[in-house]
Design an enzyme around this catalytic site. Structure first.
Site, mmCIF file in Angstrom:
data_model
loop_
_atom_site.group_PDB
_atom_site.id
_atom_site.type_symbol
_atom_site.label_atom_id
_atom_site.label_comp_id
_atom_site.label_asym_id
_atom_site.label_seq_id
_atom_site.Cartn_x
_atom_site.Cartn_y
_atom_site.Cartn_z
ATOM 1 N N CYS A 76 -7.433 5.405 10.808
ATOM 2 C CA CYS A 76 -8.177 6.330 9.942
ATOM 3 C C CYS A 76 -9.568 5.780 9.650
ATOM 4 O O CYS A 76 -9.728 4.600 9.312
ATOM 5 C CB CYS A 76 -7.422 6.546 8.636
ATOM 6 S SG CYS A 76 -8.290 7.637 7.484
ATOM 7 N N CYS A 82 -10.528 4.893 0.638
ATOM 8 C CA CYS A 82 -9.922 5.924 -0.220
ATOM 9 C C CYS A 82 -8.761 5.379 -1.048
ATOM 10 O O CYS A 82 -8.351 6.000 -2.017
ATOM 11 C CB CYS A 82 -9.468 7.127 0.600
ATOM 12 S SG CYS A 82 -7.840 6.958 1.367
ATOM 13 N N ASP A 437 18.707 10.814 -9.499
ATOM 14 C CA ASP A 437 17.459 10.598 -8.762
ATOM 15 C C ASP A 437 16.306 10.692 -9.754
ATOM 16 O O ASP A 437 15.533 11.661 -9.752
ATOM 17 C CB ASP A 437 17.327 11.643 -7.653
ATOM 18 C CG ASP A 437 16.126 11.394 -6.744
ATOM 19 O OD1 ASP A 437 15.443 10.377 -6.931
ATOM 20 O OD2 ASP A 437 15.882 12.228 -5.850
ATOM 21 N N CYS A 464 12.956 5.969 -6.282
ATOM 22 C CA CYS A 464 11.661 5.764 -5.629
ATOM 23 C C CYS A 464 11.000 4.495 -6.133
ATOM 24 O O CYS A 464 9.868 4.187 -5.756
ATOM 25 C CB CYS A 464 10.747 6.967 -5.859
ATOM 26 S SG CYS A 464 10.393 7.280 -7.599
#
Length: 506
Positions: A76, A82, A437, A464
């Site tokens: 990229c 970024c 979750d 996560c």
């Protein structure tokens, strides 16, 4: 007399030793450790120290003396600026090793519970264009790198420095323009760049987050494996003619890109970009798109939570489903009902429990979102009860049950702590299996206590954030034993990793 700032220390020719948290690497110097982004183990570099604490320091690479053999060439053009995809310079196999180690380290260091061998991580099917959702900010004055600031042709007064892009790391008000992002199908790049071009052509103002003014504010893209596209544009009306300008832009995009089946906009006058409490307007098409997972169809709206890597989400939910119905480990006293039959499961090299229709388990799906997991396991359950904070997501979950002809689900919207109580369980039944979750913060201790009181036979914990998952496992350790751990990579080129843990009642 003002005190002059001392120049930053430069450490020359240091060797990067290992991968650290948040996509950074580290090396040791004297009696402290130095964290540096955008490099890989084995790099020999010159590092500028810009922040120093008692035990650690933070630095940036100012020169590569010798690049490591364990290195990939970033694909990229925006890499290192970024703030996303911080591991593009690390071969994917090495990324997976680092994520596997991250799960092990956090579960052992924070959780301090007995663990079985951790199953090798499931790598992502796709490593580029894998996301189904992206958001971009709009700003009236873009951020420039040092190299760009040195180029006077780029920074001349009077030029239009408005831009659409990503926030740079650690700055809410600084956006770097993105020409091509590799995280999503390339069509989104065409659409975004055309929006920027046309908005400038018609004199549309871009948002100033500090002054909280400017018309073009935020873009959100969604696409799906059914070929549908959604675009939500946030505006901020300041002047009487702003709504007309906004509609001109919407019409131009609708005409130019017929692939967009759900084109939505909103006038957001708030101090942040969240849309959960805003009324949205559908300019063209529907206010939702569909995703397919196996033979199930899921409705996804602009406010819906849905896993952003569709193909890998299918594998993640297969793991959760397998853990929910898997045969017990030999050293566990998990009470397997006689009515369950063992059948081979070629996907996960284990066995699934196929429930008899009269003895199917009652399942609670906590933090159910749009009911993806709840509906995915419903056919093997007597009933699935899903709980989620966002009311719109719960309405989508109900729709998702209806469109898939699933009749044994119930969904409840509200704060998990207030809904999942001992009284709730007494009313709706003690769960045989709990699938949870939660968001990155993990579960509140009150929720953990209710789970402990409910004493389900089995818990499947999808996370996560393995760090908060490890903390919660420690809270559950008094009554539950971890019998299986499966990391899943949902986000290639980032340090983030999903982890699924199966617990059985001791």
């Amino acid at each position: 007399m003002s005190r002059k700032n001392k120049p930053n220390t430069i450490l020359e020719g240091v060797t990067i030793e290992a991968i650290a948290a948040e996509g950074k690497c580290l090396f040791h110097h004297d009696d402290y450790v130095v964290f540096v982004p955008f490099c890989v183990p084995g790099d020999v570099v010159d590092v500028e120290i810009y922040r120093k604490k008692h035990k650690y320091a933070e630095g940036r690479v100012v020169n590569f003396v010798k690049k490591s053999e364990v290195r990939a060439e970033p694909f990229c053009q925006h890499f290192g600026i970024c703030g996303g995809c911080k591991w593009q310079n690390l071969p994917y196999e090495e990324q997976l090793k680092a994520k596997q180690q991250q799960v092990y380290d956090q579960l052992t260091r924070i959780g301090k519970v007995e663990l079985p061998p951790i199953t090798p991580i499931l790598g992502s099917v796709k490593t580029t264009e894998y996301r189904n959702k992206l958001e971009f900010g709009c700003c009236d004055r873009r951020w420039f790198t040092k190299e760009e600031l040195a180029d006077e042709s780029l920074t001349l007064e009077g030029q239009n420095h408005s831009a659409i892009g990503f926030h740079i790391t650690g700055a809410f008000d600084k956006i770097y323009p993105i020409r091509k992002c590799w995280l999503m199908d390339d069509l989104h790049n065409e659409i975004r760049n055309e929006i920027e071009r046309y908005a400038k052509e018609i004199g549309m103002s871009f948002y100033d987050v500090r002054a909280q003014k400017g018309l073009l504010r935020n873009l959100m893209f969604r696409n799906s494996n059914t070929g549908e596209w959604m675009l939500l544009i946030q505006f901020h009306y300041d002047n009487p003619g702003d709504e007309d300008l906004a509609k001109n832009l919407m019409q131009h995009i609708a005409d130019r890109f017929p692939q967009i089946s759900s084109l939505i906009y909103v006038n957001n006058q708030k101090g942040n970009d969240t849309i959960g409490d805003l009324d949205l307007t559908t300019f063209k098409g529907t206010d939702f798109i569909y995703e397919m997972m196996g033979d199930l169809k899921f409705k996804v709206g602009p406010k819906s939570f849905y896993q952003t890597n569709t193909e890998q989400a299918h594998r993640l939910y297969d793991v959760a489903k397998n853990f929910a119905f898997a045969a017990s480990s030999p050293d566990s006293d998990f009470e397997t009902p006689n009515s369950y039959l063992l059948t081979p499961n070629s996907t996960h090299n284990s066995y699934l429990l196929t429930p008899n229709s009269q003895e199917k388990p009652l399942i609670y799906d906590l933090y159910t979102g749009t009911g993806t997991i709840a509906n995915y396991v419903a056919r093997q359950a007597r009933e699935v009860i899903g709980i989620e904070y966002v009311p719109e997501a719960i309405e989508d979950a109900k729709v998702n049950s209806r469109i898939n002809n699933i009749t044994n689900t119930k969904f409840f919207a509200g704060d998990m702590r207030k809904i999942l109580t001992d009284d709730f369980i007494a009313k709706h039944g003690r769960p045989d299996i709990i699938i949870t979750d939660p968001p990155r913060a993990g579960m509140h201790p009150d929720v953990v206590n209710v789970i402990l009181n409910a004493r389900p036979r089995r818990i499947v914990y999808v996370s996560c954030n393995p760090a908060t998952q490890a903390r919660d496992l420690q809270l559950l350790d008094s009554a539950y034993k971890v019998v299986a751990v499966q990391p899943v990579d949902m986000f290639p080129h980032t340090p983030h990793v999903e982890n699924v843990v199966r617990l059985e009642r001791k």
